[in-house]
Design a protein around this motif. Structure first.
Motif, PDB file in Angstrom:
ATOM      1  N   HIS A  60     -11.281  31.780  10.015  1.00  0.00           N
ATOM      2  CA  HIS A  60     -10.351  32.010   8.904  1.00  0.00           C
ATOM      3  C   HIS A  60     -10.912  31.371   7.646  1.00  0.00           C
ATOM      4  CE1 HIS A  60      -9.224  28.011  10.296  1.00  0.00           C
ATOM      5  NE2 HIS A  60      -8.448  27.816   9.230  1.00  0.00           N
ATOM      6  N   ASP A  64     -12.125  23.952   4.967  1.00  0.00           N
ATOM      7  CA  ASP A  64     -12.888  23.238   6.001  1.00  0.00           C
ATOM      8  C   ASP A  64     -13.536  24.189   7.006  1.00  0.00           C
ATOM      9  OD1 ASP A  64     -10.220  23.843   6.610  1.00  0.00           O
ATOM     10  OD2 ASP A  64     -10.158  22.386   8.244  1.00  0.00           O
ATOM     11  N   HIS A  65     -13.532  25.479   6.692  1.00  0.00           N
ATOM     12  CA  HIS A  65     -14.170  26.471   7.581  1.00  0.00           C
ATOM     13  C   HIS A  65     -15.143  27.371   6.821  1.00  0.00           C
ATOM     14  CE1 HIS A  65     -11.446  25.610  11.060  1.00  0.00           C
ATOM     15  NE2 HIS A  65     -10.748  25.101  10.072  1.00  0.00           N
ATOM     16  N   ASP A 157      -7.962  27.347  13.979  1.00  0.00           N
ATOM     17  CA  ASP A 157      -6.788  26.494  13.764  1.00  0.00           C
ATOM     18  C   ASP A 157      -5.500  27.119  14.307  1.00  0.00           C
ATOM     19  OD1 ASP A 157      -8.509  24.778  12.521  1.00  0.00           O
ATOM     20  OD2 ASP A 157      -7.654  24.976  10.512  1.00  0.00           O
ATOM     21  N   HIS A 204     -10.493  21.659  15.187  1.00  0.00           N
ATOM     22  CA  HIS A 204     -10.277  20.218  15.034  1.00  0.00           C
ATOM     23  C   HIS A 204      -9.836  19.634  16.362  1.00  0.00           C
ATOM     24  CE1 HIS A 204     -10.525  21.153  10.806  1.00  0.00           C
ATOM     25  NE2 HIS A 204      -9.598  22.073  10.988  1.00  0.00           N
TER      26      HIS A 204
HETATM   27 ZN   LIG Z   1      -9.170  23.694   9.754  1.00  0.00          ZN
END
Ligand SMILES: [Zn+2]
Ligand SMILES: [Zn+2]
Length: 222
Positions: A60, A64-65, A157, A204
């Motif tokens: 996605h 942070d991706h 996530d 995560h």
């Molecule tokens: Zn994330």
């Protein structure tokens, strides 16, 4: 880089298991699933040096991706793939979802530059031997990558296996402030459980080899 299963490696950034990316070795060229924050760029360039990267695919489009995706695509001259619904955010034509101050703030701190998406992924597509599973909710275009032969799921996530604020291990729904549609995401969690994954690889938190625990967690959701 840590070997998790045949042809599948985990790369972590920041702290062990805090921000995870996954490398699939494939004879047609390696595939990187997710690209950390923009601060992961140098680490990824060093770890992947000398490899032939054929695709970067995103679970996605969040800061942070997608952070190092543009830099890696340029360095390796490889295409970028994500779901159509997350494409406008990756290409910088729309803000990332949900449109909250939290996402705006983390975009400023962690996101990488926009980059053109040259392959749109949808349900049933294949990437490096993994099947694409649409799992909307956390973002509109969230994806899971699932390998039937050994029941490995890379889940982004849809679920966290760590409290993303304290980093303490444990299964959680992703925080609502970072989630576009929590109800829709719970449907995607159930879709994941129905795959009966033997090994779950999270964006995560540490991996999980306990389908029963996963099912119990999902059953406990409203
Ligand atoms: Zn994330
Ligand atoms: Zn996210």
């Amino acid at each position: 880089m840590k070997l998790l299963a045949p042809n599948l490696f985990q790369i972590s950034d920041l702290l062990p298991n805090a921000i995870n990316m996954f490398l699939i070795e494939d004879s047609a060229g390696d595939v990187l699933i997710d690209a950390g924050t923009r601060w992961a760029r140098r680490k990824l360039l060093r770890l992947l040096a000398g490899r032939r990267l054929s695709l970067i695919a995103l679970t996605h489009v969040h800061p942070d991706h997608q952070g190092a995706a543009a830099a890696l695509c340029e360095q390796f001259a490889c295409p970028l793939a994500c779901h159509a619904a997350d494409r406008p955010a990756m290409e910088g034509r729309e803000p990332m979802q949900p449109r909250t101050p939290f996402i705006r703030f983390s975009s400023r701190c962690f996101a990488g530059p926009p980059h053109a998406v040259s392959r749109e992924l949808r349900e049933g597509d294949e990437v490096g031997g993994f099947r694409v599973i649409e799992s909307p909710g956390h973002t509109p275009g969230h994806l899971i990558f699932f390998r039937e032969s050994d029941r490995v799921a890379i889940v982004g996530d849809v679920l966290n296996n760590m409290n993303v604020l304290t980093t303490i291990t444990g299964l959680h729904q992703p925080p609502a402030i970072f989630t576009w549609n929590p109800d829709e995401n719970r449907r995607s969690i159930r879709k994941l459980v129905a795959l009966r994954p033997e090994l779950v690889c999270f964006g995560h938190g540490p991996l999980l080899r306990d389908p029963e625990k996963l099912a119990r967690f999902a059953n406990g959701l409203a």
